[in-house]
Design an enzyme around this catalytic site. Structure first.
Site, PDB file in Angstrom:
ATOM      1  CB  SER A  93      -0.881   0.022   1.246  1.00 14.48           C
ATOM      2  OG  SER A  93      -1.641  -1.152   1.333  1.00 14.48           O
ATOM      3  CE  LYS A 168      -4.847  -1.010   1.409  1.00 14.63           C
ATOM      4  NZ  LYS A 168      -5.691  -2.104   1.848  1.00 14.63           N
ATOM      5  CE  LYS A 237       1.683   1.748   4.953  1.00 13.48           C
ATOM      6  NZ  LYS A 237       1.151   0.882   3.911  1.00 13.48           N
TER       7      LYS A 237
END
Ligand code: NDP
Length: 292
Positions: A93, A168, A237
Site C-alpha cells: 500500500s 487504497k 501510514k
C-alpha cells in the site's frame, strides 16, 4: 511464468502461497532470510539470499513491503538483477508519488510497473479473494492480471501509475474513520447502559453499519482479542498518505485530516506491534468507559 516475490510478511506470505503451482515458477526473497527459507521448504519453491539473484530471469517481480519507502530502498538491488522487458508489480500500500518515480526509473530499463495494493486482509489473502486496485498502462495491467488472479478476486484498473495507491489510501481513510466513529458511538452508548452487543445488533441492521461494525468490532472489540493481522503502524501510514493526497489536490477534507492525526497519536501511544482496531482502547481510556 517466472515470478519473484519479495516480502513475506503477514499478507505477503499467504499471497505468495498462491503462486507455488503451475503455471508459475516461484522464487522468494525476504529481508529476514530464515522466513524465506522456511517458506520455500514448506511450499517447494526457491529462496534466494540476494535480491538481484531472486529477480534474475523473472518475468514478473512482486513486492509487498510496509511502504513505498522500503520498496524504493531495494530498487537499486532489483534494478541490478531484473531483465529488460520484465514487469514489476508493487502490492505494497504505497504512495502515488513514489510509485510514479519508481515507474519512471524502471521505464528507462524497459521494465513495466503496476502499483497493485490489495484489500481483504490476511483472511482474504489465504482464501485468494483479495480486491486488487491497480495503477499502470492498459498493457501492463493486462500483463499483470494473470498473476494477480492467483490471489485476487476483484481486480480493477483505477488509472495510470499511482491510481491504485491513491484508491487504497482513501479506502484506508474510510476504514480509520469507521473504526474511530463506531468506537465513539459505542462508548457513549455504554455510558447510557446500552451494551455493545445490543447496539451492534441494531446498527448492523441499520444504515450506520460498516465492515468495522459488522466484522471488526464483533471479532476484536467484543471478544477483546486483537490478533495482529494488520498493524496500527500500517493504518497510520495509509491515512497519512490519504491526508497527503487531499492536501496535494487542495481538497478540503477535515475528516481525513483528523483521522490521520488521531491514528498517528494512537500509533505513538500503542506502539509498533498493536493491531489497528486497538485504537478503540484509546477511545475507551479518554471516555473512561469500557465498550464491552
Ligand atoms: P508486515 O509488517 O507483516 O511485513 C512487512 C514485510 O516487509 C516483511 O517481509 C518485512 O521483512 C519486510 N520489510 C520491512 N522493512 C523492510 C526493509 N527496509 N527492506 C526490505 N524488506 C522490509 O506487513 P504486512 O505484510 O501486513 O503488509 C505489507 C503491505 O501490505 C503493507 O503496505 C500493508 O499496508 C499492506 N496490507 C496489509 C494488510 C494486512 O492485513 N496485513 C491488508 C492490506 C494491505 P522482515 O520479515 O525481515 O521483517
Amino acid at each position: 511464468m517466472k515470478v519473484a516475490f519479495l516480502g513475506l510478511g503477514a499478507i505477503g506470505a499467504p499471497m505468495a502461497s498462491h503462486l507455488t503451482d503451475e503455471p508459475f515458477d516461484l522464487t522468494v526473497w525476504n529481508r529476514t532470510g530464515e522466513k524465506a527459507r522456511e517458506f520455500a521448504e514448506e511450499q517447494g519453491v526457491y529462496a534466494e539470499e540476494k535480491i538481484a539473484d531472486a529477480v534474475r530471469d523473472a518475468d514478473v517481480v512482486i513486492t509487498c513491503l510496509p511502504s513505498s519507502r522500503e520498496v524504493n530502498g531495494i530498487l537499486d538491488k532489483i534494478m541490478s538483477g531484473i531483465q529488460r522487458g520484465a514487469l514489476m508489480i508493487d502490492c505494497t500500500s504505497g504512495d502515488p508519488a513514489t510509485s510514479r518515480k519508481i515507474a519512471s526509473q524502471l521505464a528507462g530499463m524497459n521494465v513495466g510497473f503496476v502499483d497493485a495494493p490489495v484489500s481483504g486482509g490476511v483472511k482474504g489473502a489465504v482464501a485468494g479473494t483479495l480486491t486488487v486496485m491497480c495503477g499502470g498502462t492498459e498493457k501492463d495491467f493486462e500483463r499483470a492480471r494473470p498473476v494477480l488472479e492467483a490471489f485476487g478476486k476483484k481486480i480493477i484498473r483505477c488509472g495510470d501509475v499511482g491510481a491504485g495507491d491513491a484508491v487504497k489510501a482513501m479506502n484506508q481513510a474510510l476504514l480509520a474513520i469507521h473504526i474511530w466513529s463506531a468506537g465513539e458511538a459505542l462508548a457513549a452508548l455504554a455510558k447510557l447502559g446500552v451494551t455493545a452487543q445490543v447496539a451492534l445488533e441494531v446498527i448492523n441492521g441499520s444504515s450506520g453499519r460498516s465492515n468495522s461494525s459488522e466484522n471488526l468490532f464483533p471479532e476484536r472489540v467484543i471478544g477483546r482479542k486483537y490478533p495482529r493481522t494488520f498493524k496500527i503502524a500500517l493504518l497510520d501510514k495509509d491515512v497519512g498518505i490519504a491526508a497527503g493526497i487531499v492536501d496535494e489536490t487542495q481538497t478540503p477534507a477535515p475528516f481525513i485530516d483528523l483521522a490521520a492525526q488521531l491514528f498517528a497519536d494512537a500509533h505513538k501511544q500503542l506502539g509498533e506491534e498493536a493491531d489497528h482496531v486497538e485504537a478503540v482502547r484509546i477511545i475507551e481510556e479518554k471516555a473512561g468507559v469500557r465498550i464491552s
